[in-house]
Design a protein around this motif. Structure first.
Motif, short mmCIF file in Angstrom:
data_model
loop_
_atom_site.label_atom_id
_atom_site.label_comp_id
_atom_site.label_asym_id
_atom_site.label_seq_id
_atom_site.Cartn_x
_atom_site.Cartn_y
_atom_site.Cartn_z
N SER A 25 0.83 -1.21 0.00
CA SER A 25 0.00 0.00 0.00
C SER A 25 0.86 1.26 0.00
N ARG A 64 -13.90 3.22 3.97
CA ARG A 64 -13.55 2.01 3.21
C ARG A 64 -12.21 1.43 3.65
N ARG A 66 -9.79 2.91 5.08
CA ARG A 66 -8.69 3.88 5.05
C ARG A 66 -8.84 4.83 6.23
N LEU A 80 -3.49 3.06 0.87
CA LEU A 80 -4.12 3.16 -0.45
C LEU A 80 -3.55 2.11 -1.40
N LYS A 81 -4.40 1.65 -2.34
CA LYS A 81 -3.93 0.69 -3.34
C LYS A 81 -2.91 1.36 -4.27
N ASP A 82 -3.25 2.59 -4.71
CA ASP A 82 -2.41 3.26 -5.70
C ASP A 82 -2.79 4.74 -5.77
N GLU A 83 -2.11 5.45 -6.65
CA GLU A 83 -2.35 6.88 -6.81
C GLU A 83 -3.77 7.17 -7.32
N GLU A 84 -4.29 6.28 -8.15
CA GLU A 84 -5.65 6.47 -8.67
C GLU A 84 -6.67 6.49 -7.53
N GLU A 85 -6.51 5.57 -6.56
CA GLU A 85 -7.41 5.56 -5.41
C GLU A 85 -7.26 6.85 -4.59
N LEU A 88 -9.23 9.57 -6.32
CA LEU A 88 -10.68 9.42 -6.12
C LEU A 88 -11.10 9.93 -4.74
N ILE A 89 -10.35 9.55 -3.71
CA ILE A 89 -10.70 9.97 -2.35
C ILE A 89 -10.50 11.47 -2.18
#
Length: 177
Positions: A25, A64, A66, A80-85, A88-89
């Motif tokens: 993560s 979720r 986090r 976080l999974k990645d920068e995209e997540e 979104l947040i």
């Protein structure tokens, strides 16, 4: 039309935790261009923060699985999974902050946080096999991370459907989706 947005922009930094750079993560720290401190009691009222601090203003949320900290000039998000997540947040939070600020006349500000889930209640629902399939050394460590919002029911591969639902329902009382 309503007043201008309180939070217009931010810059973000994505990184792996120093304590364990092999973690899958990532964490995100966003430096806010505007001070959102005045909106935090309203945001806390709308989203139900788990902890609220007045000086300096800061609110903690679980979202979720986090852990999210929103301060006057900064947003920090863990696991976080990645920068995209992260994007979104951050965009979701930007919208929530601006809506809470715009609608503040209709919102009673909240200066307290929710009570945290109890580690023993989480542990009771776990299999207590210390199987390590979740990537953690023990079910107690898993429970401690779940209590802080870093793990959710779906992160324990050994839970049967019934226990997974029970744990998810229990933790949902302290989080928002």
């Amino acid at each position: 039309m309503g007043e201008p947005m309180l939070l217009v922009g931010y810059s973000k930094k994505i990184f792996r935790p120093d304590c364990n750079p092999s973690f899958a993560s990532v964490h995100c720290i966003a430096s806010l261009n505007e001070d959102v401190g005045p909106a935090l009691p309203y945001l806390n009222a709308v989203l139900g923060g788990t902890q609220y601090f007045s000086d300096p203003p800061e609110v903690m949320f679980h979202h979720r699985g986090r852990l999210i900290k929103v301060a006057g000039r900064e947003i920090a998000i863990n696991a976080l999974k990645d920068e995209e997540e992260a994007d979104l947040i951050l965009e979701w939070l930007k919208t929530e902050i601006n809506q809470a600020w715009e609608n503040r006349a209709a919102i009673t500000p909240c200066y307290t946080g929710k009570v945290k889930p109890k580690i023993i209640d989480i542990l009771r629902l776990l299999p207590k096999t210390n199987c390590r399939k979740c990537g953690l050394p023990t079910c107690m460590v898993f429970a401690a991370q779940a209590m802080e919002g870093g793990k959710c029911a779906g992160d324990c591969p050994e839970l049967d459907d019934d226990r997974r639902r029970q744990l998810s329902d229990y933790l949902a009382g302290f989080t928002f989706e």
